[in-house]
Write an enzyme that holds these catalytic residues in place. Sequence first.
Site, PDB file in Angstrom:
ATOM      1  N   LYS A 228       1.089  -1.576   0.028  1.00 25.79           N
ATOM      2  CA  LYS A 228      -0.135   0.297  -0.391  1.00 25.79           C
ATOM      3  C   LYS A 228       0.640   1.295  -0.008  1.00 25.79           C
ATOM      4  O   LYS A 228       0.061   2.683   0.477  1.00 25.79           O
ATOM      5  CB  LYS A 228      -0.768  -0.634   0.823  1.00 25.79           C
ATOM      6  CG  LYS A 228      -2.040  -0.773   1.431  1.00 25.79           C
ATOM      7  CD  LYS A 228      -3.427  -0.273   1.894  1.00 25.79           C
ATOM      8  CE  LYS A 228      -4.263  -1.780   1.705  1.00 25.79           C
ATOM      9  NZ  LYS A 228      -5.353  -1.829   2.936  1.00 25.79           N
TER      10      LYS A 228
ATOM     11  N   LYS B 123      -4.097 -10.281  -7.100  1.00 29.43           N
ATOM     12  CA  LYS B 123      -5.799  -9.648  -6.301  1.00 29.43           C
ATOM     13  C   LYS B 123      -7.056  -9.267  -6.542  1.00 29.43           C
ATOM     14  O   LYS B 123      -6.757  -8.324  -6.978  1.00 29.43           O
ATOM     15  CB  LYS B 123      -5.997 -10.480  -4.907  1.00 29.43           C
ATOM     16  CG  LYS B 123      -4.938  -9.149  -3.945  1.00 29.43           C
ATOM     17  CD  LYS B 123      -5.123  -9.166  -2.570  1.00 29.43           C
ATOM     18  CE  LYS B 123      -5.021  -7.679  -2.150  1.00 29.43           C
ATOM     19  NZ  LYS B 123      -5.338  -7.268  -0.884  1.00 29.43           N
TER      20      LYS B 123
ATOM     21  N   LYS C  66     -10.662  -4.041  -3.721  1.00 34.33           N
ATOM     22  CA  LYS C  66     -11.264  -2.803  -4.095  1.00 34.33           C
ATOM     23  C   LYS C  66     -10.686  -1.466  -4.347  1.00 34.33           C
ATOM     24  O   LYS C  66     -11.525  -0.546  -4.714  1.00 34.33           O
ATOM     25  CB  LYS C  66     -12.607  -2.771  -3.372  1.00 34.33           C
ATOM     26  CG  LYS C  66     -11.854  -3.183  -1.818  1.00 34.33           C
ATOM     27  CD  LYS C  66     -12.616  -3.286  -0.658  1.00 34.33           C
ATOM     28  CE  LYS C  66     -12.208  -3.457   0.479  1.00 34.33           C
ATOM     29  NZ  LYS C  66     -13.301  -3.815   1.584  1.00 34.33           N
TER      30      LYS C  66
HETATM   31  P1  TYM Z   1     -10.668  -6.306   4.143  1.00 32.49           P
HETATM   32  O1  TYM Z   1     -11.758  -5.333   3.686  1.00 32.49           O
HETATM   33  O2  TYM Z   1      -9.420  -6.304   2.965  1.00 32.49           O
HETATM   34  O3  TYM Z   1     -10.884  -7.317   3.258  1.00 32.49           O
HETATM   35  C1  TYM Z   1     -12.126  -8.471   3.664  1.00 32.49           C
HETATM   36  C2  TYM Z   1     -12.174 -10.111   4.105  1.00 32.49           C
HETATM   37  O4  TYM Z   1     -12.406 -10.099   2.456  1.00 32.49           O
HETATM   38  C3  TYM Z   1     -11.137 -11.203   2.184  1.00 32.49           C
HETATM   39  N1  TYM Z   1     -10.131 -11.016   0.348  1.00 32.49           N
HETATM   40  C4  TYM Z   1     -10.368 -11.382   0.029  1.00 32.49           C
HETATM   41  N2  TYM Z   1     -10.665 -12.616   0.300  1.00 32.49           N
HETATM   42  C5  TYM Z   1     -10.146 -13.284  -1.065  1.00 32.49           C
HETATM   43  N3  TYM Z   1      -9.982 -13.237  -2.286  1.00 32.49           N
HETATM   44  C6  TYM Z   1      -9.706 -12.260  -2.519  1.00 32.49           C
HETATM   45  N4  TYM Z   1      -9.185 -11.067  -3.626  1.00 32.49           N
HETATM   46  C7  TYM Z   1      -9.797 -11.023  -1.068  1.00 32.49           C
HETATM   47  N5  TYM Z   1      -9.990  -9.741  -0.928  1.00 32.49           N
HETATM   48  C8  TYM Z   1     -10.322  -9.804   0.281  1.00 32.49           C
HETATM   49  C9  TYM Z   1      -9.485 -10.489   3.384  1.00 32.49           C
HETATM   50  O5  TYM Z   1      -8.611 -10.997   3.641  1.00 32.49           O
HETATM   51  C10 TYM Z   1     -10.601 -10.305   4.141  1.00 32.49           C
HETATM   52  O6  TYM Z   1     -10.894 -11.051   4.917  1.00 32.49           O
HETATM   53  N6  TYM Z   1      -7.676  -5.961   7.913  1.00 32.49           N
HETATM   54  C11 TYM Z   1      -8.859  -6.582   7.009  1.00 32.49           C
HETATM   55  C12 TYM Z   1      -9.675  -6.801   8.225  1.00 32.49           C
HETATM   56  C13 TYM Z   1     -10.085  -6.495   9.365  1.00 32.49           C
HETATM   57  C14 TYM Z   1     -10.198  -8.096  10.348  1.00 32.49           C
HETATM   58  C15 TYM Z   1     -10.154  -8.076  11.311  1.00 32.49           C
HETATM   59  C16 TYM Z   1     -10.587  -8.968   9.696  1.00 32.49           C
HETATM   60  C17 TYM Z   1      -9.922  -5.735  10.853  1.00 32.49           C
HETATM   61  N7  TYM Z   1     -10.203  -6.914  11.611  1.00 32.49           N
HETATM   62  C18 TYM Z   1     -10.360  -8.466  12.373  1.00 32.49           C
HETATM   63  C19 TYM Z   1     -10.724 -10.536  10.460  1.00 32.49           C
HETATM   64  C20 TYM Z   1      -9.991  -9.694  12.363  1.00 32.49           C
HETATM   65  C21 TYM Z   1      -9.911  -6.292   5.974  1.00 32.49           C
HETATM   66  O7  TYM Z   1      -8.794  -4.818   5.868  1.00 32.49           O
HETATM   67  O8  TYM Z   1      -9.979  -6.751   5.230  1.00 32.49           O
END
Ligand code: TYM
Length: 326
Positions: free
Chosen positions: A113, A194, A197
């Site tokens: 990032k 990957k 968004k």
């Molecule tokens: P975030 O919001 O980027 O993504 C949410 C979830 O989606 C999964 N993900 C994917 N899985 C498969 N293929 C992809 N291309 C893909 N893109 C995203 C992510 O792995 C995630 O599970 N930091 C985290 C949010 C968070 C969190 C937490 C998660 C904050 N606190 C505590 C678990 C426990 C995040 O930014 O996810």
Amino acid sequence: MNKKRVFSGVQPSGDLHLGNYLGAIKQWVEMQEKYESIFCVVDLHAITIKQNPEELRKKVIEIAKIYIASGIDPKKSVIFQQSDISEHAELAWILNTVTRMSDLYKMTQFKDKGGENENIGVGLFDYPVLMTSDIILYDTDVVPVGEDQKQHVELARDLAKRFNHQFGETFKVPDVRVNKEGARIMGLDDPTKKMSKSASSTLNYIALTDDPEKAAKKIMKAVTDNDGIIKYEKEKKPGVSNLLNVYSLLNEESIADIVKRYEGKGYGDFKKDLAEIVKQFLISFQEKYNAISDEEVRGILTNGAKKIKPIATETYKRTKKIMGLN
Ligand code: TYM
């Protein structure tokens, strides 16, 4: 026997896409039957990059609606907004004092990032500590996430262990769970990266709120290769393999069965069928999404926070006490 506890979350920023659904939310839906489940809309994470306040407010509601439309049942699972529970940020501060700069420099997502940029926000650097706080605040047993978040959950494990070692047993050490199949859904326009968004082109992803017809067209345009053979070979055929993965997860059918069905057929037939599957999935998903009112979601979030606040308060109290802060 008490049920084991699950915690996970999604950031209310950008468009939620098939990667988020297949990598994370779909497995939450399955897990809520067996586990005591807590699903968070992590708005404090979203503000590590600039957000428009009005849009952020709407996005939080949208994400909670997506959880519910995906099948998270507010009667079975807790759904809440992170900033409603002040202990997330408070515990994160405490955890900062046992975290080393070197722990955070290792995080590959931070590097991706723009970690080299001196003007980047401190919050973005520190974000895995807040994520650790989210998880261990609730004595979480299992954290279901996509592959890209695995390293952050491993950090949560390390920090929990380090704190326990330094001060005495305080936190449960959580396990990570990454679904083998949906762990890493790739971009439709570039299957070597990957699905994301924050991708520059909307052809990269299928948003859960995309118009179903347009989404079908995105599948037709997805990058494949030109040998015309439908088979799963991640390294050599990343585009076709990714589409097979999506097909298999949405249709709940094994990749082997799908490959067999398309033997001798070209990409045209395969993509047309997958486009239809995606379209039907979105039509049905959006029907559920549109049936939920904003008011209803606000009530669910408020109740969710009320329900779990005592757990957060207890953990934070325990932490302060063991450190001599009470
Ligand atoms: P975030 O919001 O980027 O993504 C949410 C979830 O989606 C999964 N993900 C994917 N899985 C498969 N293929 C992809 N291309 C893909 N893109 C995203 C992510 O792995 C995630 O599970 N930091 C985290 C949010 C968070 C969190 C937490 C998660 C904050 N606190 C505590 C678990 C426990 C995040 O930014 O996810």
